[in-house]
Design a protein around this motif. Structure first.
Motif, PDB file in Angstrom:
ATOM      1  N   GLN A  96       0.951  -1.261   0.075  1.00  0.00           N
ATOM      2  CA  GLN A  96      -0.088  -0.006   0.076  1.00  0.00           C
ATOM      3  C   GLN A  96       0.710   1.366   0.108  1.00  0.00           C
ATOM      4  N   ALA A  97       2.067   1.294   0.726  1.00  0.00           N
ATOM      5  CA  ALA A  97       2.842   2.410   0.732  1.00  0.00           C
ATOM      6  C   ALA A  97       3.791   2.659  -0.282  1.00  0.00           C
ATOM      7  N   TYR A  98       4.347   1.507  -0.946  1.00  0.00           N
ATOM      8  CA  TYR A  98       5.328   1.416  -2.030  1.00  0.00           C
ATOM      9  C   TYR A  98       4.936   0.979  -3.310  1.00  0.00           C
ATOM     10  N   GLY A  99       4.261  -0.101  -3.181  1.00  0.00           N
ATOM     11  CA  GLY A  99       3.649  -0.935  -4.533  1.00  0.00           C
ATOM     12  C   GLY A  99       4.673  -1.867  -4.911  1.00  0.00           C
ATOM     13  N   ARG A 100       5.849  -2.231  -4.373  1.00  0.00           N
ATOM     14  CA  ARG A 100       6.891  -3.063  -4.419  1.00  0.00           C
ATOM     15  C   ARG A 100       7.556  -3.411  -3.287  1.00  0.00           C
ATOM     16  N   ILE A 101       8.234  -4.643  -3.541  1.00  0.00           N
ATOM     17  CA  ILE A 101       9.308  -5.036  -2.429  1.00  0.00           C
ATOM     18  C   ILE A 101      10.519  -5.244  -3.251  1.00  0.00           C
ATOM     19  N   ASP A 102      11.615  -4.865  -2.919  1.00  0.00           N
ATOM     20  CA  ASP A 102      13.047  -5.161  -3.571  1.00  0.00           C
ATOM     21  C   ASP A 102      13.926  -6.231  -2.613  1.00  0.00           C
ATOM     22  N   ILE A 103      13.755  -6.189  -1.239  1.00  0.00           N
ATOM     23  CA  ILE A 103      14.469  -6.675  -0.318  1.00  0.00           C
ATOM     24  C   ILE A 103      13.734  -7.389   0.791  1.00  0.00           C
ATOM     25  N   LEU A 104      13.803  -8.567   1.007  1.00  0.00           N
ATOM     26  CA  LEU A 104      13.455  -8.971   2.348  1.00  0.00           C
ATOM     27  C   LEU A 104      14.146  -9.611   3.139  1.00  0.00           C
ATOM     28  N   VAL A 105      14.215  -9.028   4.385  1.00  0.00           N
ATOM     29  CA  VAL A 105      15.368  -9.537   5.332  1.00  0.00           C
ATOM     30  C   VAL A 105      14.520 -10.470   6.542  1.00  0.00           C
ATOM     31  N   ASN A 106      14.520 -11.545   6.638  1.00  0.00           N
ATOM     32  CA  ASN A 106      13.952 -12.365   7.708  1.00  0.00           C
ATOM     33  C   ASN A 106      14.996 -12.576   8.889  1.00  0.00           C
ATOM     34  N   ASN A 107      14.404 -11.404   9.787  1.00  0.00           N
ATOM     35  CA  ASN A 107      15.222 -11.235  10.928  1.00  0.00           C
ATOM     36  C   ASN A 107      14.459 -11.509  12.322  1.00  0.00           C
ATOM     37  N   ALA A 108      13.045 -11.461  12.214  1.00  0.00           N
ATOM     38  CA  ALA A 108      12.232 -11.678  13.564  1.00  0.00           C
ATOM     39  C   ALA A 108      12.495 -12.892  14.054  1.00  0.00           C
ATOM     40  N   GLY A 109      12.809 -13.325  15.345  1.00  0.00           N
ATOM     41  CA  GLY A 109      13.056 -14.401  15.747  1.00  0.00           C
ATOM     42  C   GLY A 109      13.195 -14.261  17.491  1.00  0.00           C
ATOM     43  N   LEU A 110      12.869 -15.243  18.380  1.00  0.00           N
ATOM     44  CA  LEU A 110      12.991 -15.413  19.711  1.00  0.00           C
ATOM     45  C   LEU A 110      13.748 -16.656  20.106  1.00  0.00           C
ATOM     46  N   ALA A 111      14.411 -16.432  21.126  1.00  0.00           N
ATOM     47  CA  ALA A 111      15.171 -17.700  21.917  1.00  0.00           C
ATOM     48  C   ALA A 111      14.674 -17.879  23.282  1.00  0.00           C
ATOM     49  N   LEU A 138       5.786 -15.276   5.352  1.00  0.00           N
ATOM     50  CA  LEU A 138       6.244 -13.888   5.087  1.00  0.00           C
ATOM     51  C   LEU A 138       6.968 -13.809   3.834  1.00  0.00           C
ATOM     52  N   THR A 139       7.692 -14.703   3.532  1.00  0.00           N
ATOM     53  CA  THR A 139       8.616 -15.222   2.258  1.00  0.00           C
ATOM     54  C   THR A 139       7.554 -15.376   1.388  1.00  0.00           C
ATOM     55  N   GLN A 140       6.763 -16.411   1.642  1.00  0.00           N
ATOM     56  CA  GLN A 140       5.736 -16.625   0.302  1.00  0.00           C
ATOM     57  C   GLN A 140       4.890 -15.496   0.107  1.00  0.00           C
ATOM     58  N   ALA A 141       4.518 -14.749   1.143  1.00  0.00           N
ATOM     59  CA  ALA A 141       3.652 -13.436   0.729  1.00  0.00           C
ATOM     60  C   ALA A 141       4.147 -12.450  -0.324  1.00  0.00           C
ATOM     61  N   ALA A 142       5.765 -12.623   0.035  1.00  0.00           N
ATOM     62  CA  ALA A 142       6.597 -11.275  -0.679  1.00  0.00           C
ATOM     63  C   ALA A 142       6.769 -11.590  -1.968  1.00  0.00           C
ATOM     64  N   LEU A 143       6.835 -12.934  -2.447  1.00  0.00           N
ATOM     65  CA  LEU A 143       7.281 -13.314  -3.675  1.00  0.00           C
ATOM     66  C   LEU A 143       6.529 -12.597  -4.845  1.00  0.00           C
ATOM     67  N   PRO A 144       5.525 -12.720  -4.901  1.00  0.00           N
ATOM     68  CA  PRO A 144       4.616 -11.914  -5.942  1.00  0.00           C
ATOM     69  C   PRO A 144       4.992 -10.410  -6.208  1.00  0.00           C
ATOM     70  N   HIS A 145       5.658  -9.870  -5.115  1.00  0.00           N
ATOM     71  CA  HIS A 145       5.687  -8.260  -5.076  1.00  0.00           C
ATOM     72  C   HIS A 145       7.259  -8.130  -5.439  1.00  0.00           C
ATOM     73  N   LEU A 146       8.234  -9.158  -5.604  1.00  0.00           N
ATOM     74  CA  LEU A 146       9.615  -8.746  -6.037  1.00  0.00           C
ATOM     75  C   LEU A 146       9.606  -8.216  -7.426  1.00  0.00           C
ATOM     76  N   PRO A 147      10.852  -7.566  -7.862  1.00  0.00           N
ATOM     77  CA  PRO A 147      10.843  -7.019  -9.243  1.00  0.00           C
ATOM     78  C   PRO A 147      10.586  -7.946 -10.302  1.00  0.00           C
ATOM     79  N   LYS A 148       9.687  -7.509 -11.325  1.00  0.00           N
ATOM     80  CA  LYS A 148       9.309  -8.592 -12.274  1.00  0.00           C
ATOM     81  C   LYS A 148      10.898  -8.864 -13.181  1.00  0.00           C
ATOM     82  N   ASN A 149      11.712  -7.814 -13.220  1.00  0.00           N
ATOM     83  CA  ASN A 149      12.938  -7.829 -14.251  1.00  0.00           C
ATOM     84  C   ASN A 149      13.873  -8.532 -13.409  1.00  0.00           C
ATOM     85  N   GLY A 150      13.750  -9.034 -12.223  1.00  0.00           N
ATOM     86  CA  GLY A 150      14.905  -9.766 -11.160  1.00  0.00           C
ATOM     87  C   GLY A 150      15.613  -8.815 -10.568  1.00  0.00           C
ATOM     88  N   GLY A 151      16.551  -9.243  -9.748  1.00  0.00           N
ATOM     89  CA  GLY A 151      17.243  -8.354  -8.619  1.00  0.00           C
ATOM     90  C   GLY A 151      16.623  -8.377  -7.192  1.00  0.00           C
TER      91      GLY A 151
END
Length: 270
Positions: A96-111, A138-151
């Motif tokens: 909604q804010a940006y229209g795309r996702i270029d980078i996903l960093v999966n950092n959230a975690g508990l020990a 989170l990764t699965q949901a992000a995939l359709p919004h990654l750049p169509k031309n790669g990267g």
């Protein structure tokens, strides 16, 4: 909510040269403190617009402090990734804010640092749902919004506990082992279809708020490992981990895929 550094006068060439992620959109899960906040600052310093993720409303003020420390404007999104709806909420608000996702960093975690016999169903649910399921969906949901031309870039923050766990981290090490394996699987499966790379970064013992909360018993087991670190007998620093993540997000890291970087001062070798 973030603060912007403007480099428009043509004189600050050092700062301009660092804008290697200019206008990229980056999600860093679990980024209102610790390593996640450090990664957010690193990516922002390279020009990316970063989505700061925090799990609960009472942490809004903490997330805002991180946002105001960024070099480029970003947004904060409240989303508890341990819930069924949390991952989708984080992705939806980013789009909604940006229209795309270029980078996903999966950092959230508990020990949890407890003897095996004292770890409970509640511990299992908390860690597996956040560390494992949250990263997966989170990764699965992000995939359709990654750049169509790669990267696109996916970076999973794992842990040295995945391969060399200390005493008392049965569930945590197991969930991080899951992310280690998912990284390998996704690195084979996702680049061809989604044009992204998938890599992992494993911090060793790092100076964060969470590490300080581990308690004296955990330190009894960890101190000998810290003392045996080849580079220096010390804790790692957040910016050292963040730099490794930033490298993997660069365009020039396009041929790095399926790699697991250990940011441990050489404690984990081989």
């Amino acid at each position: 909510m973030g603060e912007t550094n403007h480099h428009t006068n043509g004189t600050d060439t050092t700062s301009l040269n660092r804008q290697t992620l200019h206008d990229k959109i980056a999600i860093v899960s679990g980024s209102c403190s610790g390593i996640g906040a450090g990664i957010a600052r690193e990516l922002s310093s390279r020009g990316a617009h970063v989505v700061i993720n925090y799990p609960y409303s009472h942490l809004l003020h903490v997330a805002n402090k991180v946002l105001h420390s960024l070099a480029t404007p970003g947004i904060g999104v409240e989303a508890d990734l341990s819930t069924v709806d949390g991952p989708g909420k984080l992705i939806d608000e980013t789009i909604q804010a940006y229209g795309r996702i270029d980078i996903l960093v999966n950092n959230a975690g508990l020990a949890v640092n407890l003897p095996f016999a004292q770890q409970t169903h509640e511990h299992w649910d908390r860690l597996v749902n956040l560390n494992g399921r949250g990263t997966f969906f989170l990764t699965q949901a992000a995939l359709p919004h990654l750049p169509k031309n790669g990267g696109g870039r996916i970076v999973n923050v794992v842990s040295t506990s995945a391969r060399d766990p200390p005493v008392g981290q049965s569930i945590y090490a197991g969930t991080k082992g899951m992310i280690d394996s998912l990284t390998k699987c996704w690195a084979k499966e996702l680049p061809g279809r989604y044009g992204c790379t998938v890599n992992a970064v494993s911090p060793g013992a790092t100076r964060t708020e969470g590490f300080a909360d581990a308690g004296p018993e955990a330190m009894i087991h960890l101190q000998p490992h810290i003392d045996a670190t080849p580079v220096a007998p010390r804790l790692g620093e957040v910016d050292e981990v963040a730099f490794a993540v930033g490298f993997l997000c660069e365009e020039r890291a396009r041929w790095v895929n399926g790699t697991h970087l250990f940011v441990t001062g050489g404690l984990t070798i081989g």
